[in-house]
Structure formats: structure tokens, C-alpha cells
Design an enzyme around this catalytic site. Sequence first.
Site, PDB file in Angstrom:
ATOM      1  N   GLU A  41       0.669  -1.406   0.151  1.00 54.74           N
ATOM      2  CA  GLU A  41       0.178  -0.319   0.129  1.00 54.74           C
ATOM      3  C   GLU A  41       0.761   0.860   0.691  1.00 54.74           C
ATOM      4  O   GLU A  41       0.491   1.838   0.451  1.00 54.74           O
ATOM      5  CB  GLU A  41      -0.609   0.078   0.859  1.00 54.74           C
ATOM      6  N   GLU A  69      -5.182  -8.687   1.139  1.00 55.56           N
ATOM      7  CA  GLU A  69      -6.439  -8.527   1.991  1.00 55.56           C
ATOM      8  C   GLU A  69      -7.584  -7.798   2.167  1.00 55.56           C
ATOM      9  O   GLU A  69      -7.840  -7.340   0.426  1.00 55.56           O
ATOM     10  CB  GLU A  69      -5.324  -6.791   2.658  1.00 55.56           C
TER      11      GLU A  69
HETATM   12  O1  IFM Z   1      -4.288  -2.989   9.253  1.00 53.56           O
HETATM   13  C1  IFM Z   1      -3.839  -2.043   8.159  1.00 53.56           C
HETATM   14  C2  IFM Z   1      -2.843  -3.307   7.376  1.00 53.56           C
HETATM   15  O2  IFM Z   1      -1.736  -2.795   7.392  1.00 53.56           O
HETATM   16  C3  IFM Z   1      -2.504  -2.585   5.372  1.00 53.56           C
HETATM   17  N1  IFM Z   1      -4.240  -2.101   5.021  1.00 53.56           N
HETATM   18  C4  IFM Z   1      -4.822  -2.502   5.879  1.00 53.56           C
HETATM   19  C5  IFM Z   1      -5.289  -2.630   7.233  1.00 53.56           C
HETATM   20  C6  IFM Z   1      -6.645  -1.907   8.325  1.00 53.56           C
HETATM   21  O3  IFM Z   1      -6.705  -0.483   7.826  1.00 53.56           O
END
Ligand code: IFM
Length: 462
Positions: A182, A367
Site C-alpha cells: 500500500e 487483504e
Molecule cells: O491494518 C491495515 C494494514 O496494515 C494495511 N491495510 C489496511 C489494514 C486495515 O486498515
Amino acid sequence: MTTIPPLPTALQTRAHEIGRRYPRDFVWGAATAAPQIEGSTDADGRTPSIWDTFARVPGAVADGDTLDHADEHYFRWRDDIALMSELGLDAYRFSIAWPRIVPTVDSPANRSGLDFYDRLVDELLSRGIEPFATLYHWDLPQWQQDRGGWADRSVAHRFAEYATRVAERLGDRVHKWMTLNEPWVYVFLGHLDGVHAPGIRSEEHAVRAMHHSLLAHGLGTQALRAVLPSDGRIGIALSMSPAEPATPTPHDGAAADRFDLYRNWLFLHPIMRGEYHPGTSELFRAEIPIEDGDLDVISHPIDFVGINYYSRGVVRADDSIPVMRARETPPPGVVTAMGWEVHPQGIADIIAQTHERYAPAAIYVTENGSAWDDEVTDEGAVFDTGRVDYLTAHLTAAATCLEGGIPLRGYFAWSLLDNFEWAEGYRKRFGIVHVDYPTQRRTVKQSGAVYRSVALAHETEV
Ligand code: IFM
């Protein structure tokens, strides 16, 4: 004795039905990140990261929480892997802590730091769980921040050296790699909005950090490629959020287009096409510090794109907001404890858009998950209905991509464990496993049991 709570029959049947919509070789995983779970921030030679520093700034993190203990995974890792095995996971996505591997600017690779991940990988493999390693999940060594952080071009070369060291040690057993997690989040929340580490508010810093992150990705990809065997697969995990205008006016339509570019394609476009998206120059006033040959490095071929999806953005034009000149409107419908709208169709939309625009060889959902105010009952159970609904609805929506022939190869639930949720500290819980921080007791939530039934659906009799 199993730690998996029993499921009501209807929920179990639903989970099996969802699981059977996916192919047998689909990869079911869960994800975490080193700074969010490991704790032991000064063990075995690790030095501070920018998040250790940022968390000590008064008011930066809710309740003054720090990374010091987190889930104590640094010494509970074996039990955590046993739990993954009980959950029926095929794969585990974790990140490697750069300050554990390279504690100072000129130190050789820290053997104890590498040993930790070496043992982790061996244990995963012994349980039949495939490791998916992310090299950078936001824990920049503080020593690099002291030299200009992501805003200084040196970071990209140092990242590639770090990537080489890790791949030389683990590349014989880890076949799936992600360079960065990210970049949009740590670049813009960390350097423009100042709400994440390193807490800077400067468009110039943000634009420099953006370009150097892309360069680090490209140099890191080349470094990995040079070390990994031919079956090594390299990608990047990007936060993505489909955009919709709040009203049908041309103003809001243009705002949604800016949001879409800013949040979804700013990084992926140069990686896949070897040039910045044409709209990029309209977003920024600051100059992008491109040097000759950078875009060739940035677009070094990758094998997969990882999509991190949580919600969509419904936006309206607002010139007072820097860069994007758009504001997200309060979401309609159900929202999670983060205030993010539950919008399952968005996961299918963003996977399809990524496929249509760039057709990467493979896509993983690296994710997806939701935070809720979970509580453990007196009987020791966690009935996280909101998360169960979110999970099943998103998996149902994502399955439609397979029917459309998109090469969606795997899904990683965020997160295996409740953990340090950055500026929100430990207040927000994303885990499919509950963590009681004072005792470090792990309790599989109902969503964990549902996820297990999805993952094992093909192996279960009806
Ligand atoms: O916890 C975070 C993660 O580290 C990166 N993506 C989003 C998740 C939730 O905010």
C-alpha cells in the site's frame, strides 16, 4: 482439543457453498504485518522504525499505544502457525521488518533478524502453509528517515540491497514476494496528511516519496529476480477503492475521476505501462523527481498484482482538499467500526477494473477484512456477526470474477490476529482470531470458523 468454535448448520452450509464456487487450487490465506504483530521491538539487534518514533509523539496514536508488545508474535510464532494450520490455511502473508535485517545504515545483514524469518518459513512449510512475504509494510528504519526517508532517492537503492539480503536467505523456500504494501497509504497519509509515520505535511515530500517508492519497487523487483529461482513470483500489494460520484453533476463526476486515479492507478499505471498516468500532472503542483531510465526500472515486469480492498469511495468535489480536490461523503448503509462502508460489490468491481486495464498474469486479494467492536462472552466465544456477514458477502461477490475468467488466484483475510491498527492503536480489531492483549490469549472468532469452512469446502462431505 480444537480451538475452532462449532458453527450453526446454516452458516456451515453457506460457507461450503461459497468455498465450492472457487477452484480446488485457489489459495486461501490470512495476512499480517511485522510492526502490527511482532512486538519485541528491541530484541536481537532490531533498531527503531519510523512507527516506533511516531507512536511516541503525544496524540499521534489512540490511547498512546505503541508497537512494543503488540501480539508478542516474535516469540509466539510457533503457536500462531499451529493456529493457522487449524484454520485450514493454504498460505500466510507476513512482512519482514527492515530494521531487524538492517539495523544501521552500514551494518551487514543481521543474522538474528534473518534467523527469525528463516524459522518462521520452515515451520510454515512443515505445516503445508505457503509463505507469501512482503518486504515493506511501513516500518522504515529510523536511520533512513534521519537521511531523508522516502523523500531521499537513496532509499530506493537501500531497499534493493535489503531485498537482496532477504532473498539470498529465504529465496530457496519462499516463492511469492511482494515488494511494497500500500504505497499510497504510507506516502500520502504519512507525507501529505501527516496522520501516519513519519507525520510530515508537505506535497513536495509526498511526491518525492511517491516516485522513490516506485523506484524502490522497480529496483527491488530486479534485485529479487537476480536472486530467486525461476519459479519465484513477484508482485506488489496496492490499496484500492472504486470511486463513485455523490451526485450526477459534472463537478462530482470529475471529482470521482480524480479519486479513482489517485487511489487506484497512480502506482499501478507506471508499473504496468512504464509511464505516469496522463492525469498525474493535473493532481500535483510539486515536480516528480524523475531521472533518465527510472520508468524502465519501475516497469520491470511483475508476475501478479495484489489488491487490498476494504470499501469504495463516494465522493464530491471540494477544492479545499489538497491534491484530490474531492471529499468522501458519509457512506450510506452499514459501516464498520472504522466508519468504512460495507460494499461487497466493490471487491468484484475493482478486481474487474484492474483486469480490464492492465491484465496482470495473476491477481490476488492480498487483504480484505473489517473491524468491529468484538467482545468475548463469559463462555469464551466471539460472535462477530458483522465480520461474518462482511466476509461471506465479499467472497460471494469476488467469486463472480472467476466466472468472468479473471485470473484471481487467491484471497488473504485481513487479519489473522487482532493487532496494532496504526493511528487507531489496539482499539480497532480486524482479526479472525481475537487477542486479549493483557494475557495474549488467542480466541478463534466465529468468522475464523466460517473462513475455515470456506477454505476446506472441497474436502468436506455434504
Ligand atoms: O491494518 C491495515 C494494514 O496494515 C494495511 N491495510 C489496511 C489494514 C486495515 O486498515
